[in-house]
Design an enzyme around this catalytic site. Structure first.
Site, PDB file in Angstrom:
ATOM      1  N   LYS A  40      16.831  -6.012  -6.005  1.00 28.15           N
ATOM      2  CA  LYS A  40      18.183  -5.851  -5.444  1.00 28.15           C
ATOM      3  C   LYS A  40      19.021  -7.086  -5.740  1.00 28.15           C
ATOM      4  O   LYS A  40      20.203  -6.991  -6.087  1.00 28.15           O
ATOM      5  CB  LYS A  40      18.098  -5.594  -3.930  1.00 28.15           C
ATOM      6  CG  LYS A  40      17.377  -4.307  -3.550  1.00 28.15           C
ATOM      7  CD  LYS A  40      18.137  -3.079  -4.014  1.00 28.15           C
ATOM      8  CE  LYS A  40      17.442  -1.783  -3.655  1.00 28.15           C
ATOM      9  NZ  LYS A  40      18.145  -0.591  -4.140  1.00 28.15           N
ATOM     10  N   SER A  77      19.815  -4.510   0.010  1.00 30.69           N
ATOM     11  CA  SER A  77      18.855  -4.546   1.114  1.00 30.69           C
ATOM     12  C   SER A  77      18.809  -5.922   1.757  1.00 30.69           C
ATOM     13  O   SER A  77      19.020  -6.943   1.085  1.00 30.69           O
ATOM     14  CB  SER A  77      17.474  -4.219   0.548  1.00 30.69           C
ATOM     15  OG  SER A  77      16.480  -4.537   1.483  1.00 30.69           O
ATOM     16  N   TYR A  81      10.562  -5.989  -4.450  1.00 28.01           N
ATOM     17  CA  TYR A  81      11.646  -5.047  -4.148  1.00 28.01           C
ATOM     18  C   TYR A  81      12.948  -5.802  -3.875  1.00 28.01           C
ATOM     19  O   TYR A  81      14.006  -5.493  -4.431  1.00 28.01           O
ATOM     20  CB  TYR A  81      11.240  -4.197  -2.941  1.00 28.01           C
ATOM     21  CG  TYR A  81      12.377  -3.466  -2.285  1.00 28.01           C
ATOM     22  CD1 TYR A  81      12.958  -2.376  -2.901  1.00 28.01           C
ATOM     23  CD2 TYR A  81      12.874  -3.876  -1.035  1.00 28.01           C
ATOM     24  CE1 TYR A  81      14.012  -1.706  -2.299  1.00 28.01           C
ATOM     25  CE2 TYR A  81      13.915  -3.210  -0.434  1.00 28.01           C
ATOM     26  CZ  TYR A  81      14.488  -2.119  -1.069  1.00 28.01           C
ATOM     27  OH  TYR A  81      15.531  -1.472  -0.478  1.00 28.01           O
TER      28      TYR A  81
END
Ligand code: UDP
Length: 329
Positions: free
Chosen positions: A150, A122, A146
């Site tokens: 990643k 991402s 988040y």
């Protein structure tokens, strides 16, 4: 390219189903492992000769065994939590699903005959941009948990590759949006948190109002800028990335974006035009962990993969999304 056996986690989800569709169109044989926690039965295809669907958590013993008993040449990993805002309130969901489960998959892959991994990363790995558009050399300083999940998997992939266990492509998506332009994907997202699905749910009356998070960012209208990229364009990039790591035998980190930013208000305004009605909204405070602006340099994707976005005008993205939400009524 040769027909191959492809394992896909989260293949009944939003991006996964678009990629599976492209893989099937190219004649590959696909197994999808998806527990349908956020995926949809509507995204399960009926082509039984080259498509198998297994409803299972990919990281369970049974899920991993089923996946690797299929003897995939390549594994695509989509199954993950993706709501950046929620990751700041419930990091434990994200450490479990995005880190622990993914590590189990990487460990199993490294012990299997399969040495090729395509990872859904991402733009959230970058954090607050030091310059724009963001290229792949930009420092990685995620602002939300988040994005950290990643980055953490990317670091592990580098090690597993360096130790000769796999080759990988890590695709850093900007804001995935839109639905298949031939109308072949109809499953709408459960528990949507991203801007476009939330706008659509408000438009069809599934939720009463859209909250706009933050109006005091240093952007043209005070709301955040994001780079919306059509899922059909993303799907194409996945196939090209697979070809690249197989042919070149090299790993790849690549941004996938449309190289331009649209503000939350611009998205809302155009959605109202496309849908033909006003969407109730209100302005609320900033959402924690939101960088003010993110848009990609897609130069590397073009140079290395010959990829560029073709369906990612904001209009095409919104129109194709509205078609699916309208049909769901
Ligand atoms: N956003 C918003 N209201 C919502 C959902 C999102 O104002 O209900 C904003 C969010 O703050 C961000 C942009 O829309 O500025 C895109 O957010 P999204 O969650 O879609 O993607 P992200 O950029 O976090 O991956």
């Amino acid at each position: 390219m040769n027909k191959m056996k492809i394992g896909v986690t989260g293949g009944a989800g939003y991006i996964g189903s678009h990629v599976v569709l492209s893989l099937l169109e190219q004649g590959h044989q696909v197994i999808v492992i998806d527990d349908l926690s956020s995926g949809s039965m509507k995204n399960v295809f009926s082509d039984e000769s080259s498509y198998t669907f297994i409803q299972e958590d990919f990281s369970s013993e049974k899920g991993l065994k089923t996946l690797f008993d299929f003897l995939p040449d390549v594994v695509f990993h989509f199954a993950a939590q993706k709501a950046a805002g929620v990751s700041m309130q419930h990091p434990e969901h994200f450490s479990k699903h995005n880190i622990r489960s993914t590590l189990k998959l990487i460990e199993a892959l490294s012990q299997s005959e399969c040495g090729n991994f395509i990872f859904s990363s991402s733009a959230a790995v970058y954090g607050k941009p030091e310059y724009l558009p963001l290229d792949e050399e930009h420092p990685l300083r995620p602002l939300n948990y988040y994005g950290f999940t990643k980055q953490c998997i990317e670091e592990n992939l580098k090690w597993f590759s360096r130790l000769g266990k796999m080759r990988f492509a890590s695709l850093r998506y900007f804001n995935a949006a839109g639905y298949n332009i031939n109308n072949q994907i109809q499953g709408i997202e459960k528990d949507a948190n991203n801007l476009l699905p939330v706008i659509m749910e408000t438009a069809i009356g599934k939720r009463p109002i859209l909250d706009i998070f933050g109006t005091d960012y240093d952007t043209k209208d005070g709301t955040c800028l994001r780079d919306y990229i059509h899922t059909d364009d993303l799907a194409k990039a996945h196939l090209l990335s697979m070809e690249y790591i197989l042919k070149e035998g090299k790993d790849l980190f690549v941004n996938l974006g449309g190289a331009k930013g649209a503000s939350v208000l611009e998205v809302l305004q155009l959605a109202e035009e496309v849908i033909g009605k006003k969407i109730p909204h209100r302005f609320v405070g900033r959402r924690e962990g939101d960088p003010p602006a993110l848009f990609a340099s897609s130069e590397k994707a073009y140079k290395i993969l010959g990829w560029k976005a073709e369906h990612s005008s904001l209009k095409e993205v919104i129109e194709s999304t509205w078609k699916v939400y309208f049909a769901s009524l």
